[in-house]
Design an enzyme around this catalytic site. Structure first.
Site, PDB file in Angstrom:
ATOM      1  N   ARG A   1      17.872   6.106  11.578  1.00 21.75           N
ATOM      2  CA  ARG A   1      16.611   5.598  10.891  1.00 21.75           C
ATOM      3  C   ARG A   1      16.931   6.231   9.344  1.00 21.75           C
ATOM      4  NH1 ARG A   1      14.049   1.035  11.030  1.00 21.75           N
ATOM      5  NH2 ARG A   1      12.002   1.165  10.637  1.00 21.75           N
TER       6      ARG A   1
ATOM      7  N   TYR B   1      17.336  15.911  16.815  1.00 20.64           N
ATOM      8  CA  TYR B   1      16.321  15.710  15.727  1.00 20.64           C
ATOM      9  C   TYR B   1      16.105  17.127  15.672  1.00 20.64           C
ATOM     10  CZ  TYR B   1      11.549  13.924  14.440  1.00 20.64           C
ATOM     11  OH  TYR B   1      10.599  13.505  13.886  1.00 20.64           O
TER      12      TYR B   1
ATOM     13  N   GLU C   1       6.707   7.286   1.287  1.00 25.03           N
ATOM     14  CA  GLU C   1       7.859   7.409   2.261  1.00 25.03           C
ATOM     15  C   GLU C   1       7.923   6.006   2.854  1.00 25.03           C
ATOM     16  OE1 GLU C   1       8.478  11.140   4.085  1.00 25.03           O
ATOM     17  OE2 GLU C   1       9.060  10.292   5.665  1.00 25.03           O
TER      18      GLU C   1
ATOM     19  N   ARG D   1      -4.520  20.045  21.074  1.00 29.43           N
ATOM     20  CA  ARG D   1      -5.436  21.281  21.471  1.00 29.43           C
ATOM     21  C   ARG D   1      -7.039  20.567  21.417  1.00 29.43           C
ATOM     22  NH1 ARG D   1      -3.197  22.958  16.099  1.00 29.43           N
ATOM     23  NH2 ARG D   1      -1.181  24.061  16.748  1.00 29.43           N
TER      24      ARG D   1
ATOM     25  N   ARG E   1       3.963   7.919   4.973  1.00 32.08           N
ATOM     26  CA  ARG E   1       3.150   8.699   4.448  1.00 32.08           C
ATOM     27  C   ARG E   1       3.110   8.876   2.871  1.00 32.08           C
ATOM     28  NH1 ARG E   1       6.453  13.304   8.230  1.00 32.08           N
ATOM     29  NH2 ARG E   1       8.415  12.419   7.899  1.00 32.08           N
TER      30      ARG E   1
ATOM     31  N   ARG F   1       6.431  16.342  20.139  1.00 35.38           N
ATOM     32  CA  ARG F   1       6.705  17.468  18.998  1.00 35.38           C
ATOM     33  C   ARG F   1       5.331  17.643  18.452  1.00 35.38           C
ATOM     34  NH1 ARG F   1      11.085  17.597  15.538  1.00 35.38           N
ATOM     35  NH2 ARG F   1       9.895  17.351  13.675  1.00 35.38           N
TER      36      ARG F   1
ATOM     37  N   ASP G   1      14.849  20.732  13.605  1.00 33.88           N
ATOM     38  CA  ASP G   1      14.032  21.058  12.377  1.00 33.88           C
ATOM     39  C   ASP G   1      14.924  22.246  11.738  1.00 33.88           C
ATOM     40  OD1 ASP G   1      11.833  19.632  12.430  1.00 33.88           O
ATOM     41  OD2 ASP G   1      10.957  20.613  14.005  1.00 33.88           O
TER      42      ASP G   1
HETATM   43  P1  FAD Z   1      21.664  17.806   6.196  1.00 34.62           P
HETATM   44  O1  FAD Z   1      20.314  18.350   5.442  1.00 34.62           O
HETATM   45  O2  FAD Z   1      21.648  16.134   6.426  1.00 34.62           O
HETATM   46  O3  FAD Z   1      23.176  18.184   5.340  1.00 34.62           O
HETATM   47  C1  FAD Z   1      24.278  17.409   5.758  1.00 34.62           C
HETATM   48  C2  FAD Z   1      25.031  17.268   4.250  1.00 34.62           C
HETATM   49  O4  FAD Z   1      26.247  16.820   4.665  1.00 34.62           O
HETATM   50  C3  FAD Z   1      24.340  16.290   3.263  1.00 34.62           C
HETATM   51  O5  FAD Z   1      24.093  17.117   2.212  1.00 34.62           O
HETATM   52  C4  FAD Z   1      25.512  15.322   3.206  1.00 34.62           C
HETATM   53  O6  FAD Z   1      25.518  14.720   1.908  1.00 34.62           O
HETATM   54  C5  FAD Z   1      26.741  16.030   3.655  1.00 34.62           C
HETATM   55  N1  FAD Z   1      27.811  15.109   4.096  1.00 34.62           N
HETATM   56  C6  FAD Z   1      27.875  14.352   5.293  1.00 34.62           C
HETATM   57  N2  FAD Z   1      29.028  13.783   5.229  1.00 34.62           N
HETATM   58  C7  FAD Z   1      29.812  14.071   4.245  1.00 34.62           C
HETATM   59  C8  FAD Z   1      31.173  13.838   3.732  1.00 34.62           C
HETATM   60  N3  FAD Z   1      31.540  12.915   4.503  1.00 34.62           N
HETATM   61  N4  FAD Z   1      31.656  14.549   2.806  1.00 34.62           N
HETATM   62  C9  FAD Z   1      30.742  15.302   1.991  1.00 34.62           C
HETATM   63  N5  FAD Z   1      29.349  15.613   2.293  1.00 34.62           N
HETATM   64  C10 FAD Z   1      28.963  15.052   3.628  1.00 34.62           C
HETATM   65  N6  FAD Z   1      12.657  20.220   9.448  1.00 34.62           N
HETATM   66  C11 FAD Z   1      11.740  21.329   9.258  1.00 34.62           C
HETATM   67  O7  FAD Z   1      11.887  22.394   9.615  1.00 34.62           O
HETATM   68  N7  FAD Z   1      10.391  21.044   8.686  1.00 34.62           N
HETATM   69  C12 FAD Z   1       9.966  19.734   8.233  1.00 34.62           C
HETATM   70  O8  FAD Z   1       8.927  19.851   7.685  1.00 34.62           O
HETATM   71  C13 FAD Z   1      10.885  18.860   8.013  1.00 34.62           C
HETATM   72  N8  FAD Z   1      10.758  17.715   7.424  1.00 34.62           N
HETATM   73  C14 FAD Z   1      11.706  16.611   7.328  1.00 34.62           C
HETATM   74  C15 FAD Z   1      11.400  15.480   6.590  1.00 34.62           C
HETATM   75  C16 FAD Z   1      12.142  14.571   6.682  1.00 34.62           C
HETATM   76  C17 FAD Z   1      11.790  13.372   6.226  1.00 34.62           C
HETATM   77  C18 FAD Z   1      13.467  14.899   7.054  1.00 34.62           C
HETATM   78  C19 FAD Z   1      14.601  13.490   7.086  1.00 34.62           C
HETATM   79  C20 FAD Z   1      13.835  16.005   7.876  1.00 34.62           C
HETATM   80  C21 FAD Z   1      12.866  16.782   7.962  1.00 34.62           C
HETATM   81  N9  FAD Z   1      13.248  18.253   8.450  1.00 34.62           N
HETATM   82  C22 FAD Z   1      12.331  19.198   8.614  1.00 34.62           C
HETATM   83  C23 FAD Z   1      14.882  18.463   9.093  1.00 34.62           C
HETATM   84  C24 FAD Z   1      15.504  19.109   7.999  1.00 34.62           C
HETATM   85  O9  FAD Z   1      15.746  18.295   7.107  1.00 34.62           O
HETATM   86  C25 FAD Z   1      16.832  19.486   8.781  1.00 34.62           C
HETATM   87  O10 FAD Z   1      16.606  20.023  10.081  1.00 34.62           O
HETATM   88  C26 FAD Z   1      17.851  20.071   7.875  1.00 34.62           C
HETATM   89  O11 FAD Z   1      17.698  19.745   6.812  1.00 34.62           O
HETATM   90  C27 FAD Z   1      19.051  19.586   8.239  1.00 34.62           C
HETATM   91  O12 FAD Z   1      20.250  20.420   7.975  1.00 34.62           O
HETATM   92  P2  FAD Z   1      21.735  19.996   8.132  1.00 34.62           P
HETATM   93  O13 FAD Z   1      22.642  20.978   7.208  1.00 34.62           O
HETATM   94  O14 FAD Z   1      22.045  19.676   9.716  1.00 34.62           O
HETATM   95  O15 FAD Z   1      21.765  18.494   7.621  1.00 34.62           O
HETATM   96  N1  UDP Z   2       3.493  10.655  14.987  1.00 35.48           N
HETATM   97  C1  UDP Z   2       2.394   9.612  15.124  1.00 35.48           C
HETATM   98  N2  UDP Z   2       1.166   9.577  14.123  1.00 35.48           N
HETATM   99  C2  UDP Z   2       1.416  10.671  13.337  1.00 35.48           C
HETATM  100  C3  UDP Z   2       2.280  11.514  13.270  1.00 35.48           C
HETATM  101  C4  UDP Z   2       3.408  11.470  14.069  1.00 35.48           C
HETATM  102  O1  UDP Z   2       2.466   8.814  15.871  1.00 35.48           O
HETATM  103  O2  UDP Z   2       0.384  10.575  12.310  1.00 35.48           O
HETATM  104  C5  UDP Z   2       4.731  10.631  15.939  1.00 35.48           C
HETATM  105  C6  UDP Z   2       5.906   9.778  15.411  1.00 35.48           C
HETATM  106  O3  UDP Z   2       6.323   9.011  16.674  1.00 35.48           O
HETATM  107  C7  UDP Z   2       6.736  10.671  15.069  1.00 35.48           C
HETATM  108  C8  UDP Z   2       6.429  11.541  15.898  1.00 35.48           C
HETATM  109  O4  UDP Z   2       5.231  11.794  16.219  1.00 35.48           O
HETATM  110  O5  UDP Z   2       7.945  10.307  14.786  1.00 35.48           O
HETATM  111  C9  UDP Z   2       6.908  13.034  15.455  1.00 35.48           C
HETATM  112  O6  UDP Z   2       6.167  13.561  14.286  1.00 35.48           O
HETATM  113  P1  UDP Z   2       6.748  14.496  13.027  1.00 35.48           P
HETATM  114  O7  UDP Z   2       5.611  14.619  12.205  1.00 35.48           O
HETATM  115  O8  UDP Z   2       7.216  15.655  13.782  1.00 35.48           O
HETATM  116  O9  UDP Z   2       7.743  13.791  12.625  1.00 35.48           O
HETATM  117  P2  UDP Z   2       8.734  14.226  11.130  1.00 35.48           P
HETATM  118  O10 UDP Z   2       7.784  14.999  10.270  1.00 35.48           O
HETATM  119  O11 UDP Z   2       9.939  14.936  11.697  1.00 35.48           O
HETATM  120  O12 UDP Z   2       9.119  12.846  10.629  1.00 35.48           O
END
Ligand code: FAD
Ligand code: UDP
Length: 364
Positions: free
Chosen positions: A251, A350, A302, A178, A282, A174, A352
């Site tokens: 997780r 996984y 986090e 570079r 982080r 991911r 985005d």
């Molecule tokens: P979710 O956002 O999980 O929505 C699912 C919803 O369903 C939730 O609100 C949940 O409460 C609801 N639900 C589930 N089961 C039930 C039930 N039984 N009854 C009622 N409601 C229910 N993406 C990026 O592009 N850039 C980023 O920088 C980025 N950073 C991230 C950092 C973290 C820590 C995490 C965890 C994710 C990150 N993502 C990022 C990914 C991004 O959050 C997801 O791609 C996106 O939010 C997923 O949308 P979704 O609707 O599939 O799921």
């Molecule tokens: N990763 C790492 N070191 C870093 C950042 C990321 O080893 O400083 C690895 C780690 O395994 C992580 C993966 O690269 O789960 C993907 O990173 P990303 O930043 O895309 O994770 P997210 O923001 O989705 O948690």
């Protein structure tokens, strides 16, 4: 439209996937109800305004995509401020720029050119005559031992609660690699943060749509099913089938948020702590997503943790066991006619945000 039902579509989950499909269905004249078990919409993108700082409640969310249609789509609802994500790594107090690029190699080895950096990596990288079988082999063969030990191993093992050898190789792919000086964490054409956080985007998508919060589908499953002709479910797929083949692993995370009476804490939106001993992965300093002039700041530590019932399932763990277990559930899901599935949890992928939007637009 089937008048035996009050709604044409019930959407379980007001996250990005559910909101995009609900928007499209509503626009097409369908009667739509969205429910979510949380007390807010937006799923993991949800933000909270705190004295002029938009706090990303479920971890740092940076929007990036190379898909022009997706970019055009989100820009209809909210203005994006240009933002180039450039997190830093803190390894036992030493600071390294990310992703792995000439600035990182310079900070680590003092090398000043692509040629020197490549030679250094070549000296210590793992040479395989087959495809890497896991994250450790992939990382060692791409960037060598120093980077693996300082910037990858500890962080990854904390994040996933597993040895790098037990994780799939693609997770580390991911990250861009570079040999020029470029700290942009993504390779995508478009990147930004919505002005005012992600809530205006979600609110725009759900405008005119009936939403019920604090409502878990499983508390009233039969009732909900009887209300709608079709049900889009965006929650965990194993739960939908009452865990009949066994539980998928996820997780989870714990977020510890603090408001501090100082203008700055770390001078950057995200700093990764890559050693194994520091318990969090982080620290996010939210004001740097929007560059707002406040005299206080909000930071979030986090902490990764194993998922247990009652915790939020943030990341699917796409290892061999879970992948084959998921395939069993997927076979059931693919045979359904009333139920549709999508999003990060139901697809156990996984994704985005841009991938979720792309999938949702295609599915509709
Ligand atoms: P979710 O956002 O999980 O929505 C699912 C919803 O369903 C939730 O609100 C949940 O409460 C609801 N639900 C589930 N089961 C039930 C039930 N039984 N009854 C009622 N409601 C229910 N993406 C990026 O592009 N850039 C980023 O920088 C980025 N950073 C991230 C950092 C973290 C820590 C995490 C965890 C994710 C990150 N993502 C990022 C990914 C991004 O959050 C997801 O791609 C996106 O939010 C997923 O949308 P979704 O609707 O599939 O799921
Ligand atoms: N990763 C790492 N070191 C870093 C950042 C990321 O080893 O400083 C690895 C780690 O395994 C992580 C993966 O690269 O789960 C993907 O990173 P990303 O930043 O895309 O994770 P997210 O923001 O989705 O948690």
């Amino acid at each position: 439209m089937n008048s035996a039902f009050k709604y044409d579509l019930l959407v379980v989950g007001a996250g990005l996937y559910g909101a995009v499909v609900a928007h499209r269905a509503h626009r097409a004249g369908k009667r739509v109800l969205v429910i979510d078990r949380r007390s807010h919409t937006g799923g993991n993108c949800y933000c909270e305004a705190q004295d002029n700082i938009f706090v990303h409640k479920y971890g740092a969310h940076i929007f990036h995509t190379s898909n022009k249609e997706v970019w055009g789509f989100v820009n209809q609802f909210v203005e994006f401020k240009p933002f180039v994500h450039s997190p830093l790594a803190n390894y036992k107090g030493e600071i390294y720029p990310l992703p792995f690029n000439l600035n990182t190699f310079d900070a680590l080895w003092g090398v000043k050119s692509a040629e020197e950096a490549k030679a250094k990596i070549e000296e210590q990288r793992l040479h395989l005559d087959r495809e890497p079988q896991n994250l450790e082999e992939q990382a060692l063969s791409l960037v060598g031992r120093d980077i693996f030990e300082r910037l990858i191993k500890g962080y990854t093992e904390k994040q996933w609660g597993r040895e790098c050898k037990e994780l799939p190789a693609w997770i580390i792919r991911r990250l861009p690699l570079r040999f020029e000086r470029n700290n942009n964490y993504f390779n995508d054409t478009y990147q930004g943060i919505p002005v005012g956080g992600y809530n205006p985007l979600i609110d725009g998508l759900l405008e005119g749509v009936e939403v019920r919060l604090d409502t878990d589908y499983f508390d009233h499953r039969e009732e909900f099913d009887a209300m709608a002709e079709k049900v889009l479910y965006t929650g965990e797929l194993d739960r939908f089938y009452n865990y009949r083949f066994g539980k998928l692993e996820y997780r989870s995370l714990r977020f510890e948020e603090q408001q501090l009476p100082q203008a700055d804490y770390q001078g950057a939106a995200v700093v990764n702590y890559t050693d194994r001993e520091t318990p969090f992965t982080r620290i996010i300093e939210h004001k740097y997503f929007e560059d707002r002039g406040t005299d206080h700041t909000v930071i979030t530590h986090e902490y990764p943790m194993e998922w247990h019932e009652g915790a939020e399932p943030y990341y699917p763990i796409n290892d061999e066991r879970n992948t084959s277990l998921y395939a069993q559930y997927r076979t059931l899901a693919d045979a359904e006619t009333k139920y549709l599935f999508g999003g990060r949890l139901a697809d156990y992928r996984y994704y985005d945000m841009h991938q979720v939007i792309e999938k949702a637009l295609k599915s509709f």
